[in-house]
Scaffold this active site. Structure first.
Site, PDB file in Angstrom:
ATOM      1  N   LYS A 186      18.994 -42.754  39.860  1.00 63.26           N
ATOM      2  CA  LYS A 186      18.317 -43.082  40.854  1.00 63.26           C
ATOM      3  C   LYS A 186      18.725 -42.940  41.990  1.00 63.26           C
ATOM      4  CE  LYS A 186      13.629 -42.560  40.718  1.00 63.26           C
ATOM      5  NZ  LYS A 186      12.700 -41.872  39.484  1.00 63.26           N
TER       6      LYS A 186
HETATM    7  N1  GLU Z   1      11.814 -37.918  38.930  1.00 63.00           N
HETATM    8  C1  GLU Z   1      10.787 -37.765  37.819  1.00 63.00           C
HETATM    9  C2  GLU Z   1      10.741 -38.672  36.935  1.00 63.00           C
HETATM   10  O1  GLU Z   1      11.203 -40.373  37.790  1.00 63.00           O
HETATM   11  C3  GLU Z   1      12.099 -36.756  37.108  1.00 63.00           C
HETATM   12  C4  GLU Z   1      13.354 -37.117  37.033  1.00 63.00           C
HETATM   13  C5  GLU Z   1      14.267 -36.236  37.047  1.00 63.00           C
HETATM   14  O2  GLU Z   1      13.716 -34.187  36.025  1.00 63.00           O
HETATM   15  O3  GLU Z   1      15.670 -36.135  36.661  1.00 63.00           O
HETATM   16  O4  GLU Z   1      11.570 -39.101  35.497  1.00 63.00           O
END
Ligand code: GLU
Length: 413
Positions: free
Chosen positions: A105
Protein backbone atom coordinates in the site's frame (compact mmCIF):
# COMPACT_ATOMS: atom_id res chain seq x y z
CA UNK A 1 -13.61 2.57 25.45
CA UNK A 2 -10.44 2.94 23.38
CA UNK A 3 -10.32 2.42 19.66
CA UNK A 4 -7.05 0.87 18.66
CA UNK A 5 -4.85 2.10 15.83
CA UNK A 6 -5.43 0.42 12.43
CA UNK A 7 -2.12 -1.38 12.79
CA UNK A 8 -2.95 -2.69 16.28
CA UNK A 9 -6.27 -3.97 14.91
CA UNK A 10 -4.63 -5.65 11.91
CA UNK A 11 -2.01 -7.26 14.15
CA UNK A 12 -4.69 -8.52 16.55
CA UNK A 13 -6.56 -10.11 13.63
CA UNK A 14 -3.33 -11.75 12.48
CA UNK A 15 -2.53 -12.97 16.00
CA UNK A 16 -5.95 -14.58 16.25
CA UNK A 17 -5.53 -16.32 12.86
CA UNK A 18 -2.04 -17.53 13.79
CA UNK A 19 -3.39 -18.99 17.05
CA UNK A 20 -6.37 -20.70 15.40
CA UNK A 21 -4.03 -22.18 12.78
CA UNK A 22 -1.62 -23.24 15.53
CA UNK A 23 1.33 -21.70 13.69
CA UNK A 24 4.67 -21.41 15.49
CA UNK A 25 6.08 -18.32 17.19
CA UNK A 26 8.72 -18.19 14.42
CA UNK A 27 5.95 -18.03 11.84
CA UNK A 28 4.23 -15.23 13.81
CA UNK A 29 7.52 -13.31 13.76
CA UNK A 30 7.77 -13.85 10.01
CA UNK A 31 4.16 -12.90 9.22
CA UNK A 32 3.85 -9.92 11.54
CA UNK A 33 6.79 -7.97 10.08
CA UNK A 34 6.49 -5.72 7.00
CA UNK A 35 9.32 -6.47 4.55
CA UNK A 36 10.09 -3.09 3.06
CA UNK A 37 9.04 0.43 4.06
CA UNK A 38 9.91 3.54 2.10
CA UNK A 39 9.06 6.96 3.50
CA UNK A 40 9.59 9.89 1.17
CA UNK A 41 9.24 13.64 1.17
CA UNK A 42 7.17 14.82 -1.79
CA UNK A 43 7.74 18.46 -2.71
CA UNK A 44 4.95 20.15 -4.64
CA UNK A 45 5.10 23.52 -6.37
CA UNK A 46 1.57 24.90 -5.99
CA UNK A 47 0.09 26.87 -8.87
CA UNK A 48 0.81 29.99 -6.81
CA UNK A 49 4.56 29.23 -6.97
CA UNK A 50 4.85 28.26 -3.28
CA UNK A 51 6.62 24.95 -2.58
CA UNK A 52 5.02 22.64 -0.01
CA UNK A 53 6.29 19.33 1.38
CA UNK A 54 4.12 16.26 1.83
CA UNK A 55 4.78 12.89 3.46
CA UNK A 56 4.60 9.89 1.14
CA UNK A 57 4.86 6.16 1.82
CA UNK A 58 5.13 2.84 0.04
CA UNK A 59 4.97 -0.29 2.15
CA UNK A 60 5.69 -3.71 0.66
CA UNK A 61 4.32 -5.89 3.41
CA UNK A 62 4.99 -9.21 1.69
CA UNK A 63 6.55 -10.46 -1.54
CA UNK A 64 6.48 -14.16 -0.64
CA UNK A 65 3.78 -15.25 -3.11
CA UNK A 66 4.75 -12.84 -5.89
CA UNK A 67 5.25 -9.13 -6.54
CA UNK A 68 3.58 -6.91 -3.97
CA UNK A 69 0.29 -5.31 -4.97
CA UNK A 70 -1.93 -2.58 -3.62
CA UNK A 71 -3.34 0.88 -4.02
CA UNK A 72 -2.08 4.42 -3.54
CA UNK A 73 -4.14 6.60 -1.24
CA UNK A 74 -4.22 10.41 -1.26
CA UNK A 75 -5.81 11.40 2.05
CA UNK A 76 -4.84 13.95 4.70
CA UNK A 77 -5.02 11.40 7.55
CA UNK A 78 -2.74 8.81 5.97
CA UNK A 79 0.33 7.89 8.03
CA UNK A 80 2.85 5.07 8.20
CA UNK A 81 0.89 3.08 10.76
CA UNK A 82 -2.24 3.01 8.60
CA UNK A 83 -0.28 2.28 5.42
CA UNK A 84 1.38 -0.75 7.04
CA UNK A 85 -2.02 -1.98 8.25
CA UNK A 86 -3.56 -1.62 4.78
CA UNK A 87 -0.55 -3.31 3.14
CA UNK A 88 -0.96 -6.18 5.58
CA UNK A 89 -4.65 -6.50 4.66
CA UNK A 90 -3.70 -6.57 0.95
CA UNK A 91 -1.38 -9.52 1.69
CA UNK A 92 -4.17 -11.69 3.17
CA UNK A 93 -6.65 -10.46 0.53
CA UNK A 94 -4.47 -11.47 -2.42
CA UNK A 95 -3.74 -14.85 -0.82
CA UNK A 96 -7.42 -15.45 0.02
CA UNK A 97 -8.52 -15.02 -3.59
CA UNK A 98 -5.44 -16.91 -4.73
CA UNK A 99 -3.64 -14.22 -6.71
CA UNK A 100 0.13 -14.70 -7.24
CA UNK A 101 0.89 -11.52 -5.31
CA UNK A 102 2.16 -10.27 -1.98
CA UNK A 103 0.64 -7.13 -0.46
CA UNK A 104 1.50 -3.44 -0.54
CA UNK A 105 0.00 0.00 0.00
CA UNK A 106 1.16 3.53 -0.53
CA UNK A 107 -0.02 7.02 -0.13
CA UNK A 108 0.55 10.70 0.33
CA UNK A 109 -0.84 12.67 3.27
CA UNK A 110 -2.67 15.25 1.19
CA UNK A 111 -6.24 16.31 0.58
CA UNK A 112 -6.60 15.48 -3.12
CA UNK A 113 -9.67 17.73 -3.35
CA UNK A 114 -7.52 20.74 -2.45
CA UNK A 115 -5.28 20.23 -5.51
CA UNK A 116 -5.82 21.62 -8.98
CA UNK A 117 -5.49 19.03 -11.74
CA UNK A 118 -1.97 20.28 -12.57
CA UNK A 119 -0.94 20.16 -8.91
CA UNK A 120 -2.32 16.65 -8.65
CA UNK A 121 -0.32 15.63 -11.70
CA UNK A 122 2.92 17.15 -10.36
CA UNK A 123 2.42 15.53 -6.95
CA UNK A 124 1.63 12.13 -8.50
CA UNK A 125 4.67 12.27 -10.79
CA UNK A 126 7.04 13.34 -8.01
CA UNK A 127 5.69 10.66 -5.64
CA UNK A 128 6.13 8.07 -8.41
CA UNK A 129 9.66 9.23 -9.06
CA UNK A 130 10.48 8.96 -5.31
CA UNK A 131 9.23 5.35 -5.09
CA UNK A 132 10.48 4.41 -8.58
CA UNK A 133 13.39 2.23 -7.43
CA UNK A 134 11.09 -0.21 -5.66
CA UNK A 135 8.10 -0.48 -8.03
CA UNK A 136 7.80 -2.30 -11.36
CA UNK A 137 5.67 -4.99 -13.03
CA UNK A 138 7.77 -7.76 -11.47
CA UNK A 139 8.27 -5.98 -8.12
CA UNK A 140 5.35 -3.97 -6.86
CA UNK A 141 2.29 -2.84 -8.80
CA UNK A 142 0.33 0.20 -7.50
CA UNK A 143 -3.37 0.82 -8.25
CA UNK A 144 -6.06 3.37 -7.33
CA UNK A 145 -7.37 3.67 -3.78
CA UNK A 146 -9.10 6.44 -1.80
CA UNK A 147 -8.38 9.82 -3.45
CA UNK A 148 -6.76 8.45 -6.62
CA UNK A 149 -8.18 7.20 -9.90
CA UNK A 150 -7.29 6.28 -13.47
CA UNK A 151 -5.84 9.74 -14.16
CA UNK A 152 -3.26 9.24 -11.40
CA UNK A 153 -2.48 5.79 -12.78
CA UNK A 154 -1.90 7.24 -16.26
CA UNK A 155 0.61 9.75 -14.80
CA UNK A 156 2.31 7.03 -12.76
CA UNK A 157 2.59 4.77 -15.80
CA UNK A 158 3.97 7.64 -17.88
CA UNK A 159 6.53 8.70 -15.26
CA UNK A 160 7.79 5.13 -14.90
CA UNK A 161 7.83 4.57 -18.68
CA UNK A 162 9.68 7.81 -19.49
CA UNK A 163 12.38 6.81 -17.00
CA UNK A 164 12.57 3.29 -18.43
CA UNK A 165 12.77 4.62 -22.00
CA UNK A 166 9.86 2.50 -23.24
CA UNK A 167 6.20 1.96 -22.43
CA UNK A 168 5.60 -0.18 -19.33
CA UNK A 169 1.83 -0.57 -18.91
CA UNK A 170 2.16 -3.39 -16.34
CA UNK A 171 3.68 -1.12 -13.67
CA UNK A 172 0.25 0.01 -12.45
CA UNK A 173 -3.32 -1.26 -12.75
CA UNK A 174 -6.55 0.70 -12.89
CA UNK A 175 -5.25 2.61 -15.94
CA UNK A 176 -7.39 4.12 -18.69
CA UNK A 177 -8.33 1.46 -21.28
CA UNK A 178 -6.30 3.07 -24.08
CA UNK A 179 -3.12 2.77 -22.01
CA UNK A 180 -3.57 -0.94 -21.38
CA UNK A 181 -6.29 -0.82 -18.74
CA UNK A 182 -8.84 -3.61 -18.46
CA UNK A 183 -12.52 -3.46 -19.28
CA UNK A 184 -14.47 -3.81 -16.07
CA UNK A 185 -11.74 -2.47 -13.73
CA UNK A 186 -13.57 0.76 -12.88
CA UNK A 187 -16.62 -1.07 -11.57
CA UNK A 188 -14.75 -4.15 -10.30
CA UNK A 189 -14.70 -3.46 -6.55
CA UNK A 190 -18.41 -2.55 -6.58
CA UNK A 191 -19.21 -5.59 -8.76
CA UNK A 192 -17.37 -7.79 -6.27
CA UNK A 193 -19.25 -6.22 -3.35
CA UNK A 194 -22.51 -7.04 -5.16
CA UNK A 195 -21.41 -10.65 -5.75
CA UNK A 196 -20.57 -10.88 -2.03
CA UNK A 197 -23.96 -9.44 -1.11
CA UNK A 198 -25.73 -11.95 -3.36
CA UNK A 199 -23.80 -14.87 -1.84
CA UNK A 200 -24.41 -13.66 1.74
CA UNK A 201 -28.15 -13.34 1.12
CA UNK A 202 -28.23 -16.84 -0.38
CA UNK A 203 -26.48 -18.11 2.73
CA UNK A 204 -29.10 -16.55 4.99
CA UNK A 205 -31.97 -17.72 2.80
CA UNK A 206 -33.08 -14.13 2.05
CA UNK A 207 -34.63 -13.52 -1.38
CA UNK A 208 -32.33 -11.44 -3.58
CA UNK A 209 -35.16 -9.87 -5.56
CA UNK A 210 -36.36 -6.88 -3.56
CA UNK A 211 -33.77 -7.19 -0.75
CA UNK A 212 -33.11 -3.72 0.70
CA UNK A 213 -29.63 -2.18 0.80
CA UNK A 214 -28.11 0.92 2.46
CA UNK A 215 -24.71 2.09 1.25
CA UNK A 216 -22.36 4.38 3.18
CA UNK A 217 -20.09 6.05 0.63
CA UNK A 218 -20.89 7.10 -2.93
CA UNK A 219 -17.44 7.05 -4.50
CA UNK A 220 -15.65 4.47 -6.65
CA UNK A 221 -16.89 1.56 -4.54
CA UNK A 222 -20.30 2.73 -3.29
CA UNK A 223 -21.64 3.97 -6.61
CA UNK A 224 -20.71 0.86 -8.58
CA UNK A 225 -21.93 -1.41 -5.78
CA UNK A 226 -25.27 0.40 -5.94
CA UNK A 227 -25.51 -0.09 -9.71
CA UNK A 228 -24.55 -3.77 -9.46
CA UNK A 229 -26.88 -4.75 -6.59
CA UNK A 230 -29.78 -3.07 -8.39
CA UNK A 231 -28.97 -4.98 -11.58
CA UNK A 232 -29.31 -8.16 -9.50
CA UNK A 233 -32.80 -7.13 -8.38
CA UNK A 234 -32.02 -5.61 -4.97
CA UNK A 235 -33.27 -2.17 -3.97
CA UNK A 236 -30.91 0.55 -2.73
CA UNK A 237 -32.97 2.57 -0.24
CA UNK A 238 -30.30 4.97 1.04
CA UNK A 239 -26.79 6.19 0.24
CA UNK A 240 -24.48 8.71 1.86
CA UNK A 241 -21.25 10.61 1.33
CA UNK A 242 -19.16 12.72 3.73
CA UNK A 243 -21.83 15.43 3.76
CA UNK A 244 -24.66 13.11 4.86
CA UNK A 245 -27.14 10.75 3.30
CA UNK A 246 -30.34 10.57 1.37
CA UNK A 247 -33.20 8.10 1.62
CA UNK A 248 -35.98 7.28 -0.85
CA UNK A 249 -34.31 9.24 -3.66
CA UNK A 250 -35.26 9.14 -7.36
CA UNK A 251 -32.63 6.84 -8.84
CA UNK A 252 -28.93 6.01 -8.51
CA UNK A 253 -28.25 7.65 -11.88
CA UNK A 254 -29.99 10.85 -10.75
CA UNK A 255 -27.76 10.91 -7.67
CA UNK A 256 -24.73 10.24 -9.85
CA UNK A 257 -25.66 13.15 -12.13
CA UNK A 258 -26.06 15.37 -9.04
CA UNK A 259 -22.61 14.57 -7.59
CA UNK A 260 -20.99 14.72 -11.06
CA UNK A 261 -21.57 18.47 -10.96
CA UNK A 262 -19.26 18.63 -7.92
CA UNK A 263 -22.17 18.87 -5.46
CA UNK A 264 -22.52 16.71 -2.35
CA UNK A 265 -25.54 14.58 -1.46
CA UNK A 266 -26.57 17.07 1.23
CA UNK A 267 -27.82 19.43 -1.49
CA UNK A 268 -29.89 16.77 -3.29
CA UNK A 269 -33.48 17.88 -3.04
CA UNK A 270 -35.59 14.81 -3.86
CA UNK A 271 -36.01 12.25 -1.09
CA UNK A 272 -35.36 12.51 2.63
CA UNK A 273 -32.07 13.83 4.04
CA UNK A 274 -30.53 11.64 6.76
CA UNK A 275 -27.24 11.67 8.67
CA UNK A 276 -24.49 9.10 8.22
CA UNK A 277 -25.41 7.63 11.61
CA UNK A 278 -29.06 7.29 10.63
CA UNK A 279 -27.97 5.49 7.46
CA UNK A 280 -25.99 2.94 9.47
CA UNK A 281 -29.02 2.22 11.63
CA UNK A 282 -31.69 1.80 8.96
CA UNK A 283 -33.99 -1.21 8.95
CA UNK A 284 -32.55 -2.91 5.84
CA UNK A 285 -31.43 -6.38 4.80
CA UNK A 286 -27.92 -5.28 3.83
CA UNK A 287 -25.58 -2.53 5.02
CA UNK A 288 -22.54 -1.77 2.87
CA UNK A 289 -19.92 0.45 4.52
CA UNK A 290 -17.98 1.70 1.49
CA UNK A 291 -16.24 4.80 2.84
CA UNK A 292 -13.33 5.01 5.27
CA UNK A 293 -12.08 3.02 8.28
CA UNK A 294 -13.84 2.79 11.65
CA UNK A 295 -17.41 3.52 10.49
CA UNK A 296 -18.74 0.61 12.52
CA UNK A 297 -17.49 1.04 16.08
CA UNK A 298 -18.63 0.42 19.65
CA UNK A 299 -21.21 3.18 19.31
CA UNK A 300 -22.73 2.49 15.90
CA UNK A 301 -22.62 -1.34 16.00
CA UNK A 302 -25.17 -1.77 18.75
CA UNK A 303 -27.88 -0.06 16.71
CA UNK A 304 -27.32 -1.71 13.34
CA UNK A 305 -30.50 -3.40 12.17
CA UNK A 306 -29.20 -4.93 8.93
CA UNK A 307 -29.01 -8.72 8.75
CA UNK A 308 -25.76 -8.65 6.85
CA UNK A 309 -22.88 -6.18 6.65
CA UNK A 310 -20.75 -6.37 3.50
CA UNK A 311 -17.48 -4.47 3.96
CA UNK A 312 -16.85 -2.51 0.76
CA UNK A 313 -14.23 -0.29 2.43
CA UNK A 314 -10.96 -1.48 3.89
CA UNK A 315 -11.15 -1.90 7.68
CA UNK A 316 -14.53 -0.17 8.19
CA UNK A 317 -15.13 -2.05 11.46
CA UNK A 318 -13.29 -1.64 14.76
CA UNK A 319 -12.64 -4.75 16.92
CA UNK A 320 -15.30 -3.54 19.40
CA UNK A 321 -17.79 -3.05 16.55
CA UNK A 322 -16.97 -6.51 15.23
CA UNK A 323 -17.49 -8.12 18.63
CA UNK A 324 -20.85 -6.39 19.11
CA UNK A 325 -22.08 -7.52 15.68
CA UNK A 326 -20.91 -11.07 16.43
CA UNK A 327 -22.89 -11.10 19.69
CA UNK A 328 -25.94 -9.68 17.91
CA UNK A 329 -25.83 -12.39 15.24
CA UNK A 330 -25.18 -10.04 12.29
CA UNK A 331 -23.40 -11.77 9.41
CA UNK A 332 -20.29 -9.77 8.44
CA UNK A 333 -18.63 -10.44 5.09
CA UNK A 334 -15.11 -9.13 5.78
CA UNK A 335 -13.27 -6.57 3.63
CA UNK A 336 -10.59 -8.96 2.39
CA UNK A 337 -13.31 -11.06 0.78
CA UNK A 338 -16.05 -8.50 0.07
CA UNK A 339 -13.89 -5.86 -1.64
CA UNK A 340 -11.45 -8.22 -3.37
CA UNK A 341 -13.09 -7.61 -6.79
CA UNK A 342 -10.83 -4.59 -7.35
CA UNK A 343 -7.56 -6.40 -6.98
CA UNK A 344 -8.90 -9.44 -8.84
CA UNK A 345 -9.58 -7.36 -11.95
CA UNK A 346 -6.26 -5.56 -11.35
CA UNK A 347 -4.69 -8.99 -11.66
CA UNK A 348 -6.57 -9.57 -14.95
CA UNK A 349 -5.28 -6.20 -16.18
CA UNK A 350 -1.68 -7.11 -15.30
CA UNK A 351 -2.05 -10.49 -17.05
CA UNK A 352 -3.46 -8.78 -20.16
CA UNK A 353 -0.61 -6.24 -20.13
CA UNK A 354 1.97 -9.02 -19.85
CA UNK A 355 0.42 -10.89 -22.78
CA UNK A 356 -0.50 -7.83 -24.87
CA UNK A 357 -3.81 -9.56 -25.40
CA UNK A 358 -7.01 -7.94 -24.17
CA UNK A 359 -10.20 -9.60 -23.02
CA UNK A 360 -13.83 -8.72 -23.69
CA UNK A 361 -16.04 -7.31 -20.93
CA UNK A 362 -17.93 -10.62 -20.52
CA UNK A 363 -14.73 -12.57 -20.03
CA UNK A 364 -13.67 -10.16 -17.26
CA UNK A 365 -17.07 -10.42 -15.53
CA UNK A 366 -17.24 -14.21 -15.76
CA UNK A 367 -13.72 -14.68 -14.44
CA UNK A 368 -14.35 -12.21 -11.59
CA UNK A 369 -17.51 -14.05 -10.62
CA UNK A 370 -15.87 -17.45 -10.65
CA UNK A 371 -12.79 -16.32 -8.67
CA UNK A 372 -14.96 -14.74 -6.01
CA UNK A 373 -17.27 -17.77 -5.89
CA UNK A 374 -14.24 -20.00 -5.30
CA UNK A 375 -13.07 -17.79 -2.42
CA UNK A 376 -16.62 -17.76 -1.00
CA UNK A 377 -16.78 -21.56 -1.15
CA UNK A 378 -13.43 -21.83 0.66
CA UNK A 379 -14.49 -19.40 3.40
CA UNK A 380 -17.98 -20.92 3.80
CA UNK A 381 -16.50 -24.41 4.17
CA UNK A 382 -14.12 -23.27 6.91
CA UNK A 383 -16.87 -21.31 8.72
CA UNK A 384 -18.89 -24.54 8.88
CA UNK A 385 -15.96 -26.79 9.76
CA UNK A 386 -14.37 -24.65 12.49
CA UNK A 387 -17.48 -22.75 13.66
CA UNK A 388 -15.66 -19.42 13.33
CA UNK A 389 -16.80 -16.05 11.94
CA UNK A 390 -16.45 -15.23 8.25
CA UNK A 391 -13.67 -12.76 9.14
CA UNK A 392 -11.75 -15.39 11.11
CA UNK A 393 -12.17 -17.94 8.32
CA UNK A 394 -11.11 -15.51 5.58
CA UNK A 395 -8.06 -14.47 7.61
CA UNK A 396 -7.16 -18.10 8.35
CA UNK A 397 -7.21 -19.00 4.65
CA UNK A 398 -5.20 -15.97 3.56
CA UNK A 399 -2.67 -16.29 6.37
CA UNK A 400 -2.25 -20.06 5.98
CA UNK A 401 -1.45 -19.67 2.27
CA UNK A 402 1.24 -17.08 2.98
CA UNK A 403 2.63 -19.26 5.81
CA UNK A 404 2.70 -22.30 3.51
CA UNK A 405 4.61 -20.31 0.87
CA UNK A 406 7.14 -19.20 3.52
CA UNK A 407 7.64 -22.79 4.66
CA UNK A 408 8.18 -24.07 1.12
CA UNK A 409 10.56 -21.27 0.15
CA UNK A 410 12.60 -21.72 3.35
CA UNK A 411 14.82 -19.12 4.95
CA UNK A 412 17.79 -17.59 3.13
CA UNK A 413 20.65 -18.01 3.95
N1 GLU B 1 -7.12 -0.33 -3.59
C1 GLU B 1 -7.81 -1.56 -3.88
C2 GLU B 1 -7.86 -2.44 -2.66
O1 GLU B 1 -7.72 -1.98 -1.55
C3 GLU B 1 -7.26 -2.26 -5.12
C4 GLU B 1 -5.82 -2.64 -5.03
C5 GLU B 1 -5.26 -3.16 -6.36
O2 GLU B 1 -5.99 -3.27 -7.32
O3 GLU B 1 -4.06 -3.44 -6.38
O4 GLU B 1 -8.11 -3.62 -2.75
Amino acid sequence: MTTESPLATARAQLRSAVEKLELSESMWNTLSTPRRILEVAVPLRRDSGVVEMYHGYRVQYSTTRGPSKGGVRFHPDIDLDETVALAMLMTWKCALVNLPYGGAKGGVAVDAKSLSSRENERLTRRYTSEILPIIGPERDIPAPDVGTDEKNMAWMMDTYSVNAGFSVPGVVTGKPIVLGGSLGRTSATGDGVAISTREALKDLGIKIEGATVAIQGFGKVGYWAAVAVESMGMKVVAVSDVSGGVKDFGSIEELRAHVATGATLSTYKKGEQITNDQLLHLEVDVLIPAALADAINHQSASQIKAKVVVEGANAPTTPEGDQIMKERGILVIPDILANSGGVIVSYFEWVQDKQNYFWGADEVKENLDSMMMRAFADVRALVRERKVSWRDAAMMIGVSRVAEAHKLRGLYP
